[in-house]
Design a protein around this motif. Structure first.
Motif, short mmCIF file in Angstrom:
data_model
loop_
_atom_site.label_atom_id
_atom_site.label_comp_id
_atom_site.label_asym_id
_atom_site.label_seq_id
_atom_site.Cartn_x
_atom_site.Cartn_y
_atom_site.Cartn_z
N ALA A 120 32.77 61.37 63.19
CA ALA A 120 33.10 60.73 61.91
C ALA A 120 32.35 59.42 61.77
CB ALA A 120 34.60 60.51 61.81
N ARG A 121 32.25 58.62 62.85
CA ARG A 121 31.53 57.35 62.77
C ARG A 121 30.04 57.59 62.59
NH1 ARG A 121 36.30 56.84 63.63
NH2 ARG A 121 37.37 54.88 64.06
N ASP B 251 36.30 61.82 66.40
CA ASP B 251 36.22 60.40 66.03
C ASP B 251 34.78 59.91 66.06
OD1 ASP B 251 39.07 59.95 65.73
OD2 ASP B 251 39.21 60.02 67.91
N SER C 9 40.77 64.18 56.05
CA SER C 9 41.35 64.92 57.17
C SER C 9 42.69 65.55 56.80
CB SER C 9 41.54 63.98 58.36
OG SER C 9 42.23 64.63 59.40
N SER D 7 37.50 56.89 57.96
CA SER D 7 36.86 58.10 58.50
C SER D 7 37.74 59.33 58.35
CB SER D 7 36.50 57.88 59.98
OG SER D 7 37.66 57.92 60.80
N GLN D 8 39.04 59.13 58.06
CA GLN D 8 39.98 60.24 57.97
C GLN D 8 40.42 60.53 56.53
OE1 GLN D 8 42.30 60.01 62.24
NE2 GLN D 8 43.04 58.66 60.64
N ASP E 248 38.18 51.21 59.77
CA ASP E 248 37.18 52.28 59.85
C ASP E 248 37.83 53.61 60.23
OD1 ASP E 248 35.04 50.76 59.08
OD2 ASP E 248 34.31 50.38 61.10
N GLN E 249 38.83 53.56 61.12
CA GLN E 249 39.51 54.78 61.52
C GLN E 249 40.15 55.45 60.30
OE1 GLN E 249 39.54 56.36 64.34
NE2 GLN E 249 41.20 57.83 64.08
N GLU F 239 28.95 58.11 59.07
CA GLU F 239 29.04 56.99 58.13
C GLU F 239 27.64 56.45 57.81
OE1 GLU F 239 31.57 55.62 56.53
OE2 GLU F 239 33.19 56.80 57.45
#
Length: 281
Positions: free
Chosen positions: A175-176, A172, A44, A40-41, A36-37, A179
């Protein structure tokens, strides 16, 4: 067809291609290749993005974040992507699941497995007993915008020894929350007065399965039984959403967490492995 390698920041179209490639790899290997990290990027500028194409088709994607790397790729693109970032001081790389296509390549290149992350699962086909909470403790749902700072502070304290989770920033969290799966009703907080003591953040996957996304308790709230109380309430929420089963991830060296989850009916299902490159030994 020869591969072309490019470093770029993905636009909307490329992000959609990367997500589609990740889905295809998951279907073949049985586990999502990107965390997921990493997902989410995808847009970026703070991380490096490397893609491999075979003609117009996306054959592979690698994301380099500091000393960490994740890859989603067709088999013949894995090596070229690793070669493309070999001069960038890559240290740590994840393979996800026991059938990951990355493992054979990592072993052939002499990489060393240094960390295990176990996936546990249990069915949600029976009533879940809900234990009481300690006197003065209230369990409620997260309120975006109002609880952000307090939750980030609690998360940092609860996971002070955890390299990834304990260093979350507002970016962070944002970003979650952006989703499609984010649901504040499944983000449970335990508080006493104005002080947050613990939390259980749940997630529902596209296939309908639930996840204990993050479960944490403040160091000075240990011993109140909040871990078990929050776990049960989160599982009950996922059950109410129609999830037939629930999964979670726990570090292989976290014996206390493993005991908690196994007492609640979780069994080992899969394993992610973190590898160290030869050049960093």
């Amino acid at each position: 067809m020869p591969l072309t390698i490019e470093t770029t920041t993905p636009d909307d179209n490329l992000r959609a291609e990367i997500r589609a490639l990740a889905v295809a790899v998951e279907r073949a290997d049985g586990s999502p290749p990107l965390s997921d990290q990493t997902l989410s990027q995808l847009g970026s500028h703070a991380v490096s993005h490397v893609i491999a194409r075979a003609g117009d088709a996306l054959a592979g994607y690698a994301q380099l974040d500091g000393d960490g790397l994740e890859i989603a790729a067709q088999p013949d693109a894995i090596g070229p992507l690793l070669d493309a970032v070999a001069e960038r001081d890559v240290l740590l790389i994840w393979s996800h699941g026991g059938r990951s296509r990355l493992v054979a390549v990592f072993q052939a290149r002499g990489f060393t497995a240094i960390r295990e992350l176990h996936q546990l699962r249990r069915p949600l086909d029976s009533e879940i007993p809900i234990p009481p909470v300690a006197d003065g403790v209230l369990v409620r749902t997260f309120v975006p915008g109002r609880d952000d700072a307090a939750w980030l502070a609690l998360n940092a304290a609860a996971f002070a020894a955890h390299a990834e989770q304990g260093q979350w920033t507002q970016a962070d969290l944002d970003a979650r929350m952006a989703e499609s799966w984010f649901d504040a009703d499944g983000f449970l907080l335990a508080e006493r007065g104005d002080t947050l003591l613990g939390f259980h953040w749940t997630k529902v996957h596209p296939d309908g399965s639930g996840e204990v996304y993050v479960l944490g308790v403040a160091p000075d709230a240990q011993g109140l039984g909040l871990g078990a109380a929050l776990l049960a309430r989160g599982l009950s929420h996922l059950q109410s959403r129609g999830c037939p089963e629930v999964l979670l991830y726990v570090d292989g060296d976290n014996a206390a967490a493993m005991r908690l989850y196994e007492r609640d009916g979780f069994t080992r299902f899969g394993r992610d492995v973190q590898w160290r490159t030869v050049s960093s030994l």
